[in-house]
Design a protein around this motif. Structure first.
Motif, PDB file in Angstrom:
ATOM      1  N   ARG A  29      -5.569  -0.767  -3.483  1.00  0.00           N
ATOM      2  CA  ARG A  29      -5.005  -0.972  -2.144  1.00  0.00           C
ATOM      3  C   ARG A  29      -5.046  -2.442  -1.796  1.00  0.00           C
ATOM      4  O   ARG A  29      -5.672  -3.241  -2.510  1.00  0.00           O
ATOM      5  N   PHE A  30      -4.389  -2.770  -0.723  1.00  0.00           N
ATOM      6  CA  PHE A  30      -4.347  -4.158  -0.264  1.00  0.00           C
ATOM      7  C   PHE A  30      -5.686  -4.566   0.341  1.00  0.00           C
ATOM      8  O   PHE A  30      -6.310  -3.814   1.095  1.00  0.00           O
ATOM      9  N   ASP A  74       0.838  -1.210   0.000  1.00  0.00           N
ATOM     10  CA  ASP A  74       0.000   0.000   0.000  1.00  0.00           C
ATOM     11  C   ASP A  74       0.869   1.255   0.000  1.00  0.00           C
ATOM     12  O   ASP A  74       1.960   1.274   0.584  1.00  0.00           O
ATOM     13  N   VAL A  75       0.348   2.315  -0.639  1.00  0.00           N
ATOM     14  CA  VAL A  75       1.080   3.581  -0.674  1.00  0.00           C
ATOM     15  C   VAL A  75       1.096   4.194   0.723  1.00  0.00           C
ATOM     16  O   VAL A  75       0.052   4.366   1.352  1.00  0.00           O
ATOM     17  N   GLN A  82      -6.322 -10.824  -1.487  1.00  0.00           N
ATOM     18  CA  GLN A  82      -5.171 -10.894  -2.418  1.00  0.00           C
ATOM     19  C   GLN A  82      -4.121 -11.882  -1.925  1.00  0.00           C
ATOM     20  O   GLN A  82      -3.208 -12.230  -2.679  1.00  0.00           O
ATOM     21  N   LEU A  83      -4.235 -12.323  -0.692  1.00  0.00           N
ATOM     22  CA  LEU A  83      -3.244 -13.256  -0.132  1.00  0.00           C
ATOM     23  C   LEU A  83      -3.486 -14.674  -0.640  1.00  0.00           C
ATOM     24  O   LEU A  83      -4.636 -15.088  -0.847  1.00  0.00           O
ATOM     25  N   ARG A 103      -1.191   4.331  -6.532  1.00  0.00           N
ATOM     26  CA  ARG A 103      -1.892   3.120  -6.077  1.00  0.00           C
ATOM     27  C   ARG A 103      -0.872   2.118  -5.556  1.00  0.00           C
ATOM     28  O   ARG A 103       0.340   2.272  -5.747  1.00  0.00           O
ATOM     29  N   ALA A 104      -1.396   1.085  -4.941  1.00  0.00           N
ATOM     30  CA  ALA A 104      -0.541   0.050  -4.350  1.00  0.00           C
ATOM     31  C   ALA A 104       0.297  -0.641  -5.424  1.00  0.00           C
ATOM     32  O   ALA A 104      -0.033  -0.596  -6.617  1.00  0.00           O
ATOM     33  N   LEU A 105       1.362  -1.296  -4.985  1.00  0.00           N
ATOM     34  CA  LEU A 105       2.220  -2.047  -5.911  1.00  0.00           C
ATOM     35  C   LEU A 105       1.408  -3.131  -6.624  1.00  0.00           C
ATOM     36  O   LEU A 105       0.517  -3.746  -6.018  1.00  0.00           O
TER      37      LEU A 105
END
Ligand code: FES
Length: 161
Positions: free
Chosen positions: A152-153, A118-119, A157-158, A126-128
């Motif tokens: 964002r995270f 996350d930024v 996503q995990l 935006r997030a990576l």
């Protein structure tokens, strides 16, 4: 032998030489083209599936860089895995992991990102980006051929073993 015969044979010799050199150039270009047109296997490198290794070789809370695959493998404290692209989402510079600060950092305009990508500090918008992870026979396989953008995270996503 007349002068005209000498001129003709010199001309013929030059034509032959130019013809031979042209044929050689065409052959070389054809060979080089064929070499580049061959299908390349991207297994194990950026653009393909990268085997990051056994699931149990990454302690929870660890961040490991895979420079050839251009990603960082994050093993979240809860046991889930994330593979984040090592390109900054601002203008594409390569980020680094700063273990002492527990953050990713972009040297170009000083964006920073949390351990989930996350930024923390703009201008990154935006997030990576993410690469998909699959687990097969205990091995973590990261698909660097498919980039997923995200704002964002989120926990979905995990990837879990
Ligand atoms: S390219 Fe990373 S902050 Fe600008």
């Amino acid at each position: 032998m007349t002068t005209q015969e000498n001129n003709l044979s010199r001309r013929d010799f030059l034509k032959l030489g130019i013809g031979a050199l042209s044929a050689l150039a065409v052959l070389e270009m054809g060979g080089v083209s064929l070499f580049f047109m061959q299908p390349r296997s991207l297994v194990g490198e950026f653009g393909g599936i990268v085997n990051a290794g056994p699931v149990d070789s990454f302690p929870a809370g660890s961040v490991v860089e895979f420079p050839d695959g251009r990603f960082f493998l994050i093993h979240a404290p809860d046991g889930g895995f994330l593979a984040v692209y090592s390109r900054c989402t601002h203008l594409g510079c390569t980020i680094s992991w700063e273990a002492d600060k527990n953050q990713f950092f972009c040297p170009c305009h000083a964006s920073s990102f949390s351990t989930t990508g996350d930024v923390q500090n703009p201008p990154a918008p935006r997030a990576l980006d993410l690469f998909a992870i699959t687990i097969e026979e205990g091995q973590l396989l990261v698909n660097t051929g498919s980039i997923t953008q995200r704002d964002r995270f989120t926990t979905d996503q995990l990837t879990y073993a």
